[in-house]
Enzyme design. Structure first.
Site, mmCIF file in Angstrom:
data_model
loop_
_atom_site.group_PDB
_atom_site.id
_atom_site.type_symbol
_atom_site.label_atom_id
_atom_site.label_comp_id
_atom_site.label_asym_id
_atom_site.label_seq_id
_atom_site.Cartn_x
_atom_site.Cartn_y
_atom_site.Cartn_z
ATOM 1 N N GLU A 1 0.824 -1.214 0.000
ATOM 2 C CA GLU A 1 0.000 0.000 0.000
ATOM 3 C C GLU A 1 0.856 1.261 0.000
ATOM 4 O O GLU A 1 0.541 2.238 -0.667
ATOM 5 C CB GLU A 1 -0.942 0.009 1.212
ATOM 6 N N CYS B 1 -16.812 -0.097 -20.933
ATOM 7 C CA CYS B 1 -18.136 -0.152 -20.316
ATOM 8 C C CYS B 1 -18.924 -1.393 -20.752
ATOM 9 O O CYS B 1 -19.857 -1.810 -20.062
ATOM 10 C CB CYS B 1 -18.919 1.115 -20.641
#
Length: 357
Positions: free
Chosen positions: A35, A197
């Site tokens: 992270e 999409c």
DNA sequence: AAGTCGGGGGA
DNA sequence: TCCCCAGACTT
């Protein structure tokens, strides 16, 4: 669990990324390191750094006990070096105050240096079994499009809206998968340009898609012109075949890294060698200048290779000023252009030595 | 709220 | 060239 999370998790099971290096053994240490490295840094860039880092510092005790120079060495080229300094500090705190274990508490995590709200949420949800939202670049993009949130996320009000949506969608169960899933969606389908999409599990409810305005979300950062600064690097070469480096202050650009001494111009380069190193300059070679870009300014670097006629005797062995064999670049923190220049200078010196013979 | 802090990939 | 990336921290 709302439809958003349900669809996302179903998609993740089939199409998510499950084999990233830090997912194979998702311990808190592994997740934490990943992270931090991934802050403002793309996955493909991080992977080799992550592998090398884990090999040298396999657990938090190894990291806490390491020298700062060794930690920064492993960070060299990755950028945002405060991340490495904070990582090292946090490791020491975790070992000394938490017995080397990560607290499963969002506020305790955020109290550690280098861990903000989003990173704390990622560690808690991914590695510690807790429930917390994250809001990184991927999640901002997915949510801004899905809900058609206007404005640049750098604005406090826009960020607050996105955080609220992030919390709202985070389910009570499968939080770890959900967290990874929404990042995967942003990284693989809901990309910055040309989002796919057609394959997106959220196509049905996505407002940006319905309005055909995917390219307008999230709102763009207002652009500002950035200045160009100029500097000269003094590459001092001793008869013993060494190059001089100076440790930079902990704060500011390239904080804690080693760099060639900086001067204003060529004349002050010689003066630097005479007054600071008490050495005579036998020759000066101008190496090709290079342009290095930061997010907020450009740096025009003119490297000057100064060959010293004798060993600089009066230098006290100062911590922040040291000579290193030119053969291979030293195992300390070096900024990208410094590392590049070191190799160029070493090559020039090798060739000129051959030429002498 | 705005500025600082890296370096590289992709368009 | 420009934009942005699994942001945090300082001013």
């Amino acid at each position: 669990m709302d439809d958003f999370a349900t669809r996302l998790l179903a998609w993740y099971d089939d199409h998510g990324r499950h084999n990233l290096p830090w997912q194979r053994d998702a311990t808190p240490y592994h997740v934490w390191l990943s992270e931090i490295m991934l802050q403002q840094t793309q996955v493909a860039t991080v992977i080799p750094y992550y592998e090398r880092f884990i090999e040298s510092f396999p657990d938090i005790h190894a990291l806490a006990g390491a020298d700062t120079d060794a930690v920064l060495h492993h960070w060299s080229g990755l950028g945002y070096y405060a991340r490495a300094r904070n990582l090292h500090r946090a490791a020491k705190t975790l070992v000394s105050d938490f017995a080397g274990e990560f607290p499963a508490d969002i506020d305790a995590l955020q109290a550690l240096p280098g861990i903000g709200r989003s990173t704390a949420g990622a560690i808690l949800s991914t590695a510690l079994g807790g429930r917390a939202a994250i809001l990184d670049g991927n999640v901002k993009r997915v949510l801004a499009r899905f809900h058609a949130v206007e404005g640049w996320p750098g604005k406090t009000a826009v960020a607050a809206t996105l955080w609220q949506l992030a919390e709202q969608h985070t389910p009570e169960s499968r939080v770890s998968d959900y967290t990874q899933a929404i990042m995967d969606l942003g990284a693989t389908l809901c990309t910055r340009s040309k989002p796919d999409c057609q394959r997106c599990p959220q196509a049905q409810g996505c407002t940006a898609l319905r309005l055909e305005r995917q390219g307008e979300f999230p709102g763009k950062k207002p652009k500002k012109s950035i200045p160009t600064r100029r500097t000269h690097f003094v590459i001092a070469y001793t008869p013993k075949g060494e190059l001089l480096l100076e440790r930079r202050p902990a704060s500011g650009i390239w904080g804690g890294l080693w760099c060639f001494p900086e001067v204003q111009d060529a004349k002050s380069a010689s003066r630097y060698c005479e007054e600071t190193l008490f050495a005579d300059v036998a020759a000066i070679t101008e190496l090709p200048s290079l342009r290095h870009s930061f997010s907020h300014y450009h740096l025009e670097i003119s490297p000057l290779l100064l060959t010293l006629s004798r060993a600089p005797t009066l230098i006290r062995e100062r911590d922040e000023l040291r000579f290193w064999p030119a053969k291979e670049s030293p195992q300390v923190g070096l900024a990208a252009p410094v590392k590049r220049l070191w190799q160029e200078a070493a090559a020039v010196l090798t060739n000129s030595k051959k030429g002498d013979k």
